[in-house]
Design a protein around this motif. Structure first.
Motif, PDB file in Angstrom:
ATOM      1  N   TYR A  61       0.746  -1.100  -0.130  1.00 22.23           N
ATOM      2  CA  TYR A  61       0.004  -0.068  -0.186  1.00 22.23           C
ATOM      3  C   TYR A  61       0.826   1.314   0.239  1.00 22.23           C
ATOM      4  O   TYR A  61       0.483   2.410  -0.813  1.00 22.23           O
ATOM      5  CB  TYR A  61      -0.944  -0.104   1.179  1.00 22.23           C
ATOM      6  N   ARG A  62       2.021   1.128   0.809  1.00 23.89           N
ATOM      7  CA  ARG A  62       2.904   2.430   0.564  1.00 23.89           C
ATOM      8  C   ARG A  62       3.518   2.596  -0.673  1.00 23.89           C
ATOM      9  O   ARG A  62       3.520   3.831  -1.170  1.00 23.89           O
ATOM     10  CB  ARG A  62       4.119   2.240   1.767  1.00 23.89           C
ATOM     11  N   ILE A  63       3.843   1.369  -1.379  1.00 26.91           N
ATOM     12  CA  ILE A  63       4.162   1.762  -2.563  1.00 26.91           C
ATOM     13  C   ILE A  63       3.258   2.357  -3.622  1.00 26.91           C
ATOM     14  O   ILE A  63       3.505   3.184  -4.377  1.00 26.91           O
ATOM     15  CB  ILE A  63       4.815   0.120  -3.064  1.00 26.91           C
ATOM     16  N   SER A  64       2.094   1.500  -3.355  1.00 25.28           N
ATOM     17  CA  SER A  64       1.078   2.192  -4.296  1.00 25.28           C
ATOM     18  C   SER A  64       0.826   3.771  -4.067  1.00 25.28           C
ATOM     19  O   SER A  64       0.818   4.609  -4.949  1.00 25.28           O
ATOM     20  CB  SER A  64      -0.321   1.516  -3.998  1.00 25.28           C
ATOM     21  N   ALA A  65       0.775   4.284  -3.102  1.00 22.99           N
ATOM     22  CA  ALA A  65       0.512   5.509  -2.302  1.00 22.99           C
ATOM     23  C   ALA A  65       1.516   6.348  -3.068  1.00 22.99           C
ATOM     24  O   ALA A  65       1.438   7.554  -3.671  1.00 22.99           O
ATOM     25  CB  ALA A  65       0.661   5.690  -0.939  1.00 22.99           C
ATOM     26  N   ASN A  66       2.980   5.974  -2.902  1.00 22.73           N
ATOM     27  CA  ASN A  66       3.932   6.733  -3.639  1.00 22.73           C
ATOM     28  C   ASN A  66       3.855   6.702  -5.032  1.00 22.73           C
ATOM     29  O   ASN A  66       4.044   8.018  -5.758  1.00 22.73           O
ATOM     30  CB  ASN A  66       5.469   6.241  -3.071  1.00 22.73           C
ATOM     31  N   LEU A  67       3.457   5.810  -5.630  1.00 20.94           N
ATOM     32  CA  LEU A  67       3.223   5.779  -7.164  1.00 20.94           C
ATOM     33  C   LEU A  67       2.181   6.733  -7.510  1.00 20.94           C
ATOM     34  O   LEU A  67       2.068   7.309  -8.490  1.00 20.94           O
ATOM     35  CB  LEU A  67       2.950   4.437  -7.804  1.00 20.94           C
ATOM     36  N   ILE A  68       1.180   6.738  -6.468  1.00 21.68           N
ATOM     37  CA  ILE A  68       0.141   7.760  -6.891  1.00 21.68           C
ATOM     38  C   ILE A  68       0.391   9.089  -7.032  1.00 21.68           C
ATOM     39  O   ILE A  68       0.132   9.924  -7.710  1.00 21.68           O
ATOM     40  CB  ILE A  68      -1.212   7.523  -5.959  1.00 21.68           C
ATOM     41  N   VAL A  69       1.142   9.393  -5.909  1.00 25.71           N
ATOM     42  CA  VAL A  69       1.827  10.623  -5.547  1.00 25.71           C
ATOM     43  C   VAL A  69       2.646  11.183  -6.919  1.00 25.71           C
ATOM     44  O   VAL A  69       2.651  12.089  -7.499  1.00 25.71           O
ATOM     45  CB  VAL A  69       2.541  11.058  -4.231  1.00 25.71           C
ATOM     46  N   ASP A  70       3.653  10.270  -7.289  1.00 23.09           N
ATOM     47  CA  ASP A  70       4.402  10.520  -8.643  1.00 23.09           C
ATOM     48  C   ASP A  70       3.530  10.625  -9.640  1.00 23.09           C
ATOM     49  O   ASP A  70       3.925  11.444 -10.437  1.00 23.09           O
ATOM     50  CB  ASP A  70       5.346   9.121  -8.657  1.00 23.09           C
ATOM     51  N   HIS A  71       2.567   9.708  -9.884  1.00 24.57           N
ATOM     52  CA  HIS A  71       1.585  10.024 -11.045  1.00 24.57           C
ATOM     53  C   HIS A  71       1.118  11.286 -11.156  1.00 24.57           C
ATOM     54  O   HIS A  71       0.938  11.945 -12.327  1.00 24.57           O
ATOM     55  CB  HIS A  71       0.568   8.844 -11.069  1.00 24.57           C
ATOM     56  N   LEU A  72       0.362  11.654  -9.908  1.00 22.15           N
ATOM     57  CA  LEU A  72      -0.311  13.010  -9.763  1.00 22.15           C
ATOM     58  C   LEU A  72       0.728  14.208 -10.069  1.00 22.15           C
ATOM     59  O   LEU A  72       0.316  15.085 -10.714  1.00 22.15           O
ATOM     60  CB  LEU A  72      -0.942  13.197  -8.570  1.00 22.15           C
ATOM     61  N   ARG A  73       1.857  14.235  -9.551  1.00 24.79           N
ATOM     62  CA  ARG A  73       2.918  15.242  -9.736  1.00 24.79           C
ATOM     63  C   ARG A  73       3.192  15.284 -11.338  1.00 24.79           C
ATOM     64  O   ARG A  73       3.549  16.260 -11.940  1.00 24.79           O
ATOM     65  CB  ARG A  73       4.031  14.976  -9.245  1.00 24.79           C
ATOM     66  N   ARG A  75       1.519  14.189 -13.731  1.00 27.04           N
ATOM     67  CA  ARG A  75       0.367  14.722 -14.597  1.00 27.04           C
ATOM     68  C   ARG A  75       0.247  16.252 -14.391  1.00 27.04           C
ATOM     69  O   ARG A  75      -0.043  16.968 -15.258  1.00 27.04           O
ATOM     70  CB  ARG A  75      -0.976  14.179 -14.170  1.00 27.04           C
ATOM     71  N   GLN A  76       0.478  16.834 -13.287  1.00 31.34           N
ATOM     72  CA  GLN A  76       0.392  18.085 -12.890  1.00 31.34           C
ATOM     73  C   GLN A  76       1.489  18.834 -13.683  1.00 31.34           C
ATOM     74  O   GLN A  76       1.261  20.190 -14.312  1.00 31.34           O
ATOM     75  CB  GLN A  76       0.446  18.471 -11.268  1.00 31.34           C
ATOM     76  N   ARG A  77       2.794  18.538 -13.682  1.00 26.14           N
ATOM     77  CA  ARG A  77       3.978  18.955 -14.451  1.00 26.14           C
ATOM     78  C   ARG A  77       3.340  19.049 -15.931  1.00 26.14           C
ATOM     79  O   ARG A  77       3.820  20.217 -16.446  1.00 26.14           O
ATOM     80  CB  ARG A  77       5.267  18.078 -14.306  1.00 26.14           C
ATOM     81  N   ARG A  78       3.016  18.313 -16.716  1.00 25.79           N
ATOM     82  CA  ARG A  78       2.721  18.157 -17.821  1.00 25.79           C
ATOM     83  C   ARG A  78       1.413  19.317 -18.018  1.00 25.79           C
ATOM     84  O   ARG A  78       1.305  20.105 -19.174  1.00 25.79           O
ATOM     85  CB  ARG A  78       1.949  16.803 -18.387  1.00 25.79           C
ATOM     86  N   PHE A  79       0.335  19.364 -17.156  1.00 18.02           N
ATOM     87  CA  PHE A  79      -0.385  20.344 -17.337  1.00 18.02           C
ATOM     88  C   PHE A  79       0.113  21.868 -17.273  1.00 18.02           C
ATOM     89  O   PHE A  79      -0.324  22.710 -17.979  1.00 18.02           O
ATOM     90  CB  PHE A  79      -1.576  20.151 -16.044  1.00 18.02           C
ATOM     91  N   ASP A  80       0.965  21.991 -16.281  1.00 15.03           N
ATOM     92  CA  ASP A  80       1.636  23.353 -16.117  1.00 15.03           C
ATOM     93  C   ASP A  80       2.538  23.444 -17.487  1.00 15.03           C
ATOM     94  O   ASP A  80       2.345  24.528 -17.782  1.00 15.03           O
ATOM     95  CB  ASP A  80       2.834  23.180 -15.129  1.00 15.03           C
ATOM     96  N   PHE A  81       2.953  22.577 -17.874  1.00 10.98           N
ATOM     97  CA  PHE A  81       3.972  22.919 -18.984  1.00 10.98           C
ATOM     98  C   PHE A  81       3.080  23.143 -20.316  1.00 10.98           C
ATOM     99  O   PHE A  81       3.048  24.084 -21.170  1.00 10.98           O
ATOM    100  CB  PHE A  81       4.702  21.713 -19.467  1.00 10.98           C
TER     101      PHE A  81
END
Length: 173
Positions: A61-73, A75-81
């Motif tokens: 679950y910790r790995i999954s939570a970290n992957l979610i955060v990485d994925h959202l970050r 996606r946000q960088r792509r959106f900002d760019f």
């Protein structure tokens, strides 16, 4: 990975994949959730901890939570760019440039070649999931194999395709 660790990971998948998928679905886009869960199991399989993992499910679950955060970050960088690009350009030509089209074509050719290199069962599992959009359970039922075999075949296929197309290992994003 030892045989015992492999057996524990398989049991973890059988017992918890659906609840882990629900956990991920509640936190991000549903379309990316299955890939993220698969990546979580892959990372756990590739982990080489200094000491035994006391709570494998919690670790997963910790790995999954970290992957979610990485994925959202990511996606946000792509959106900002993309927003910066839109502001900087007055006129946008919707047609892709020739270089992008050639690059995409090369990647498609590399993927086709990578798929041809896979063992037949592995290729079939990959195609059923990625192109026919069948769930792991549906693939297992159709091919009369276990879901854990489907997971193993998908991990193998994704790692091979990513290596062939991008020249890097699966765990890199």
């Amino acid at each position: 990975m030892t045989r015992r660790q492999h057996t524990i990971l398989e049991q973890l998948y059988r017992d918890n994949a659906d609840s882990l998928l629900g956990f991920v679905n509640r936190r991000m886009d549903v379309q990316d959730a299955e890939d993220l869960v698969q990546n979580a199991f892959l990372r756990m399989a590739e982990a080489v901890p200094e000491r035994p993992i006391e709570n494998p499910l919690g670790y997963l679950y910790r790995i999954s939570a970290n992957l979610i955060v990485d994925h959202l970050r990511h996606r946000q960088r792509r959106f900002d760019f993309a927003a910066l690009e839109d502001d900087a350009l007055e006129v946008h030509d919707p047609a892709p440039d020739m270089e992008a089209m050639v690059f995409s074509r090369q990647q498609i050719d590399l993927l086709k070649q990578a798929l041809r290199e896979l063992p037949p069962r592995c290729r079939e599992v990959f195609i059923l999931h990625k192109f026919r959009h069948l769930s792991y359970a549906e693939i297992a039922a159709r091919l009369q194999i276990s879901e854990s075999t489907v997971v193993k075949q998908m991990i193998k296929a994704r790692a091979h395709c990513k290596r062939q197309v991008y020249g890097k290992e699966e765990k890199e994003e």
